[in-house]
Design an enzyme around this catalytic site. Structure first.
Site, PDB file in Angstrom:
ATOM      1  N   MET A 145      23.685  53.336  89.594  1.00 30.87           N
ATOM      2  CA  MET A 145      22.337  53.860  89.371  1.00 30.87           C
ATOM      3  C   MET A 145      21.486  52.899  88.534  1.00 30.87           C
ATOM      4  O   MET A 145      20.825  53.314  87.569  1.00 30.87           O
ATOM      5  CB  MET A 145      22.410  55.239  88.718  1.00 30.87           C
ATOM      6  CG  MET A 145      23.252  56.239  89.497  1.00 30.87           C
ATOM      7  SD  MET A 145      22.814  56.354  91.254  1.00 30.87           S
ATOM      8  CE  MET A 145      21.594  57.646  91.166  1.00 30.87           C
TER       9      MET A 145
ATOM     10  N   ASN B  29      24.914  49.374 100.264  1.00 30.20           N
ATOM     11  CA  ASN B  29      24.709  50.542  99.404  1.00 30.20           C
ATOM     12  C   ASN B  29      24.790  51.807 100.249  1.00 30.20           C
ATOM     13  O   ASN B  29      24.450  51.789 101.432  1.00 30.20           O
ATOM     14  CB  ASN B  29      23.316  50.460  98.753  1.00 30.20           C
ATOM     15  CG  ASN B  29      23.017  51.648  97.860  1.00 30.20           C
ATOM     16  OD1 ASN B  29      23.835  52.032  97.014  1.00 30.20           O
ATOM     17  ND2 ASN B  29      21.852  52.260  98.040  1.00 30.20           N
TER      18      ASN B  29
ATOM     19  N   HIS C 180      23.295  55.674 100.468  1.00 30.66           N
ATOM     20  CA  HIS C 180      22.173  56.454  99.947  1.00 30.66           C
ATOM     21  C   HIS C 180      22.207  57.849 100.569  1.00 30.66           C
ATOM     22  O   HIS C 180      22.410  57.989 101.784  1.00 30.66           O
ATOM     23  CB  HIS C 180      20.846  55.757 100.272  1.00 30.66           C
ATOM     24  CG  HIS C 180      19.665  56.500  99.749  1.00 30.66           C
ATOM     25  ND1 HIS C 180      19.300  56.457  98.420  1.00 30.66           N
ATOM     26  CD2 HIS C 180      18.800  57.335 100.354  1.00 30.66           C
ATOM     27  CE1 HIS C 180      18.251  57.235  98.239  1.00 30.66           C
ATOM     28  NE2 HIS C 180      17.917  57.777  99.394  1.00 30.66           N
TER      29      HIS C 180
ATOM     30  N   ASP D  23      16.233  50.734  98.502  1.00 29.55           N
ATOM     31  CA  ASP D  23      16.514  51.665  99.605  1.00 29.55           C
ATOM     32  C   ASP D  23      15.776  51.315 100.898  1.00 29.55           C
ATOM     33  O   ASP D  23      15.546  52.175 101.740  1.00 29.55           O
ATOM     34  CB  ASP D  23      16.189  53.120  99.203  1.00 29.55           C
ATOM     35  CG  ASP D  23      17.003  53.589  98.010  1.00 29.55           C
ATOM     36  OD1 ASP D  23      18.124  53.084  97.819  1.00 29.55           O
ATOM     37  OD2 ASP D  23      16.527  54.467  97.267  1.00 29.55           O
TER      38      ASP D  23
HETATM   39  C1  GAR Z   1      26.313  59.562  96.164  1.00 30.42           C
HETATM   40  O1  GAR Z   1      25.795  60.725  96.746  1.00 30.42           O
HETATM   41  C2  GAR Z   1      25.476  58.359  96.536  1.00 30.42           C
HETATM   42  O2  GAR Z   1      24.977  58.424  97.855  1.00 30.42           O
HETATM   43  C3  GAR Z   1      24.375  58.453  95.531  1.00 30.42           C
HETATM   44  O3  GAR Z   1      25.001  58.823  94.338  1.00 30.42           O
HETATM   45  C4  GAR Z   1      26.153  59.593  94.648  1.00 30.42           C
HETATM   46  C5  GAR Z   1      27.344  58.969  93.953  1.00 30.42           C
HETATM   47  O4  GAR Z   1      28.472  59.792  94.093  1.00 30.42           O
HETATM   48  N1  GAR Z   1      23.681  57.226  95.396  1.00 30.42           N
HETATM   49  C6  GAR Z   1      22.391  57.131  95.090  1.00 30.42           C
HETATM   50  O5  GAR Z   1      21.685  58.081  94.878  1.00 30.42           O
HETATM   51  C7  GAR Z   1      21.870  55.714  95.016  1.00 30.42           C
HETATM   52  N2  GAR Z   1      20.467  55.722  94.750  1.00 30.42           N
HETATM   53  P1  GAR Z   1      29.917  59.201  93.882  1.00 30.42           P
HETATM   54  O6  GAR Z   1      29.918  58.516  92.509  1.00 30.42           O
HETATM   55  O7  GAR Z   1      30.829  60.375  93.914  1.00 30.42           O
HETATM   56  O8  GAR Z   1      30.191  58.227  94.985  1.00 30.42           O
END
Ligand code: GAR
Length: 205
Positions: A90, A107, A109, A145
């Site tokens: 993040m 990445n 998303h 993104d």
């Molecule tokens: C996931 O849903 C991913 O797609 C999102 O954060 C979450 C992480 O979960 N990513 C974003 O929002 C990127 N901007 P995780 O740590 O369990 O993989």
């Protein structure tokens, strides 16, 4: 197998899906390093449980963003990783960092890009009245993104979905498409062209 570094900030469930896939015999990539910018990220312990090197490189340990990114790059270089997979990392990356790994950094998303870049994707999809939502794996470019899309999966929105229930089903889809997209990149079945498009081998569907 192509060595991969995974960057996380939290739970690391997508990282876990990549690790699980990479343990399969014919999978073309292996996870050699996990880096978190948050020392308390649950994903770090999870990676170590699999015997994978997992390090915290907190932003607060460094005076500037370039210094922090230099430390992240040094760790990646020392690991020998050829591909970088962002999995819930993040932190906005500088143009210089993105350029360094151009075509080699991907990445995941939680929306069907180009809809809903940024944060709070599930509540925004619900507010917009979307009947279909989903997730996207894309190459990382300087515009957040907006990089070329490698893989997506659609998830139907139920009338009684909340951001929580919707995010759970999207997350299951994330865990399917991320290992698939990483394998495509590691096998050379997809690459990023100079003009920033995803180019696929003919046979890929
Ligand atoms: C996931 O849903 C991913 O797609 C999102 O954060 C979450 C992480 O979960 N990513 C974003 O929002 C990127 N901007 P995780 O740590 O369990 O993989």
């Amino acid at each position: 197998k192509v060595p991969v570094a995974v960057l996380i900030s939290g739970r690391g469930s997508n990282m876990g899906a990549l690790i699980a896939a990479s343990l399969e015999k014919n999978y073309p990539a292996k996870i050699v390093l996990v880096i978190s910018d948050k020392p308390d990220a649950k994903g770090l312990e999870h990676a170590r449980d699999f015997g994978i090197e997992a390090v915290a490189i907190p932003r607060s340990d460094y005076d500037s963003k370039p210094d922090h990114e230099a430390a992240v790059s040094a760790a990646i270089a020392a690991s020998g990783a050829q591909i970088i997979a962002l999995a819930g990392y993040m932190r906005l990356l500088s143009g210089e960092f993105v350029q360094r790994y151009s075509g080699r950094m991907i990445n995941i998303h939680p929306s069907l890009l180009p809809a809903f870049p940024g944060l709070a994707t599930h509540s925004r999809a619900l507010s917009a009245g979307c009947r279909v939502h989903g997730c996207t794996v894309h190459f990382v470019t300087e515009a957040m993104d907006e990089g070329p899309i490698i893989e997506q999966e659609a998830v139907r929105v139920a009338h009684d979905d909340t951001p929580d229930t919707l995010s759970q089903r999207v997350l299951e889809a994330e865990h399917r498409i991320y290992p698939k997209a990483l394998a495509m990149l590691a096998r050379g079945d997809v690459r990023m062209s100079r003009d920033g498009r995803a180019l696929f081998k003919d046979s890929i569907t």
